[in-house]
Design a protein around this motif. Structure first.
Motif, PDB file in Angstrom:
ATOM      1  N   TRP A  10      25.041 -29.058  -1.770  1.00 33.46           N
ATOM      2  CA  TRP A  10      25.330 -27.791  -1.091  1.00 33.46           C
ATOM      3  C   TRP A  10      24.108 -27.306  -0.332  1.00 33.46           C
ATOM      4  O   TRP A  10      23.006 -27.247  -0.877  1.00 33.46           O
ATOM      5  CB  TRP A  10      25.788 -26.735  -2.088  1.00 33.46           C
ATOM      6  N   LEU A  11      24.306 -26.961   0.927  1.00 28.47           N
ATOM      7  CA  LEU A  11      23.226 -26.499   1.799  1.00 28.47           C
ATOM      8  C   LEU A  11      23.396 -25.025   2.132  1.00 28.47           C
ATOM      9  O   LEU A  11      24.512 -24.546   2.282  1.00 28.47           O
ATOM     10  CB  LEU A  11      23.239 -27.272   3.125  1.00 28.47           C
ATOM     11  N   VAL A  12      22.276 -24.339   2.283  1.00 28.23           N
ATOM     12  CA  VAL A  12      22.272 -23.012   2.891  1.00 28.23           C
ATOM     13  C   VAL A  12      21.661 -23.205   4.270  1.00 28.23           C
ATOM     14  O   VAL A  12      20.571 -23.767   4.408  1.00 28.23           O
ATOM     15  CB  VAL A  12      21.460 -21.987   2.072  1.00 28.23           C
ATOM     16  N   ILE A  13      22.387 -22.771   5.280  1.00 30.23           N
ATOM     17  CA  ILE A  13      21.975 -22.909   6.675  1.00 30.23           C
ATOM     18  C   ILE A  13      21.716 -21.524   7.254  1.00 30.23           C
ATOM     19  O   ILE A  13      22.453 -20.575   6.980  1.00 30.23           O
ATOM     20  CB  ILE A  13      23.081 -23.604   7.509  1.00 30.23           C
ATOM     21  N   ARG A  14      20.660 -21.422   8.060  1.00 27.32           N
ATOM     22  CA  ARG A  14      20.345 -20.169   8.748  1.00 27.32           C
ATOM     23  C   ARG A  14      20.418 -20.412  10.242  1.00 27.32           C
ATOM     24  O   ARG A  14      19.945 -21.419  10.749  1.00 27.32           O
ATOM     25  CB  ARG A  14      18.929 -19.712   8.398  1.00 27.32           C
ATOM     26  N   GLN A  15      21.025 -19.483  10.944  1.00 26.75           N
ATOM     27  CA  GLN A  15      21.060 -19.538  12.403  1.00 26.75           C
ATOM     28  C   GLN A  15      20.371 -18.296  12.939  1.00 26.75           C
ATOM     29  O   GLN A  15      20.708 -17.177  12.560  1.00 26.75           O
ATOM     30  CB  GLN A  15      22.497 -19.602  12.909  1.00 26.75           C
ATOM     31  N   ASP A  16      19.388 -18.505  13.829  1.00 21.79           N
ATOM     32  CA  ASP A  16      18.660 -17.363  14.375  1.00 21.79           C
ATOM     33  C   ASP A  16      19.354 -16.817  15.615  1.00 21.79           C
ATOM     34  O   ASP A  16      20.406 -17.299  16.028  1.00 21.79           O
ATOM     35  CB  ASP A  16      17.189 -17.718  14.637  1.00 21.79           C
ATOM     36  N   ASP A  17      18.744 -15.800  16.205  1.00 19.57           N
ATOM     37  CA  ASP A  17      19.323 -15.117  17.368  1.00 19.57           C
ATOM     38  C   ASP A  17      19.491 -16.026  18.577  1.00 19.57           C
ATOM     39  O   ASP A  17      20.279 -15.735  19.469  1.00 19.57           O
ATOM     40  CB  ASP A  17      18.460 -13.924  17.767  1.00 19.57           C
ATOM     41  N   GLY A  42      21.493 -10.182   2.764  1.00 20.25           N
ATOM     42  CA  GLY A  42      21.365  -8.781   2.397  1.00 20.25           C
ATOM     43  C   GLY A  42      20.016  -8.164   2.711  1.00 20.25           C
ATOM     44  O   GLY A  42      19.819  -6.964   2.536  1.00 20.25           O
ATOM     45  N   LYS A  43      19.082  -8.944   3.200  1.00 14.35           N
ATOM     46  CA  LYS A  43      17.739  -8.433   3.502  1.00 14.35           C
ATOM     47  C   LYS A  43      17.669  -7.691   4.828  1.00 14.35           C
ATOM     48  O   LYS A  43      16.642  -7.153   5.180  1.00 14.35           O
ATOM     49  CB  LYS A  43      16.720  -9.575   3.465  1.00 14.35           C
ATOM     50  N   GLY A  44      18.769  -7.680   5.581  1.00 14.16           N
ATOM     51  CA  GLY A  44      18.820  -6.871   6.789  1.00 14.16           C
ATOM     52  C   GLY A  44      18.331  -7.555   8.054  1.00 14.16           C
ATOM     53  O   GLY A  44      18.265  -6.933   9.091  1.00 14.16           O
ATOM     54  N   HIS A  45      17.996  -8.827   7.982  1.00 12.22           N
ATOM     55  CA  HIS A  45      17.594  -9.537   9.203  1.00 12.22           C
ATOM     56  C   HIS A  45      18.829  -9.858  10.019  1.00 12.22           C
ATOM     57  O   HIS A  45      19.939  -9.839   9.520  1.00 12.22           O
ATOM     58  CB  HIS A  45      16.848 -10.837   8.836  1.00 12.22           C
ATOM     59  N   LYS A  46      18.633 -10.204  11.274  1.00 12.39           N
ATOM     60  CA  LYS A  46      19.769 -10.481  12.151  1.00 12.39           C
ATOM     61  C   LYS A  46      20.212 -11.945  12.101  1.00 12.39           C
ATOM     62  O   LYS A  46      21.119 -12.318  12.809  1.00 12.39           O
ATOM     63  CB  LYS A  46      19.422 -10.098  13.582  1.00 12.39           C
ATOM     64  N   GLN A  47      19.574 -12.756  11.265  1.00 13.24           N
ATOM     65  CA  GLN A  47      19.989 -14.149  11.153  1.00 13.24           C
ATOM     66  C   GLN A  47      21.300 -14.248  10.387  1.00 13.24           C
ATOM     67  O   GLN A  47      21.639 -13.397   9.583  1.00 13.24           O
ATOM     68  CB  GLN A  47      18.923 -14.981  10.422  1.00 13.24           C
ATOM     69  N   LEU A  48      22.020 -15.315  10.656  1.00 10.71           N
ATOM     70  CA  LEU A  48      23.284 -15.596   9.995  1.00 10.71           C
ATOM     71  C   LEU A  48      23.043 -16.702   8.974  1.00 10.71           C
ATOM     72  O   LEU A  48      22.390 -17.701   9.276  1.00 10.71           O
ATOM     73  CB  LEU A  48      24.296 -16.063  11.048  1.00 10.71           C
ATOM     74  N   TYR A  49      23.539 -16.518   7.755  1.00 12.37           N
ATOM     75  CA  TYR A  49      23.407 -17.521   6.700  1.00 12.37           C
ATOM     76  C   TYR A  49      24.785 -17.952   6.250  1.00 12.37           C
ATOM     77  O   TYR A  49      25.691 -17.133   6.142  1.00 12.37           O
ATOM     78  CB  TYR A  49      22.655 -16.928   5.492  1.00 12.37           C
TER      79      TYR A  49
END
Length: 59
Positions: A10-17, A42-49
Motif C-alpha cells: 500500500w502506497l501513500v501518494i502526494r500530489q502538489d499544486d 489534515g495538516k491544512g496544506h494544499k497537497q492532495l494525498y
C-alpha cells in the motif's frame, strides 16, 4: 523472487499544486496507509494525498 522482506503493497501518494506526484511511503495494510494519508491531509496544506495498492491504476 521473494527476499523474505516485509510485504508493503500500500502506497501513500502526494500530489502538489503543480500536478507532480510523489510516493510518501509504503505500508503493510490499507488502513495504516489511509491513516497516514488522513493525518497528512489534515495538516491544512494544499497537497492532495491518497492511497493506492501497488499495481493499481493511478489517477
Amino acid at each position: 523472487m521473494n527476499d523474505g522482506g516485509p510485504v508493503l503493497p500500500w502506497l501513500v501518494i502526494r500530489q502538489d499544486d503543480n500536478g507532480n506526484r510523489y510516493r510518501v511511503g509504503r505500508y503493510a495494510t490499507q488502513g495504516e496507509a489511509q491513516h497516514i494519508a488522513d493525518t497528512l491531509d489534515g495538516k491544512g496544506h494544499k497537497q492532495l494525498y491518497w492511497v493506492e495498492r501497488i499495481g493499481q491504476t493511478t489517477r
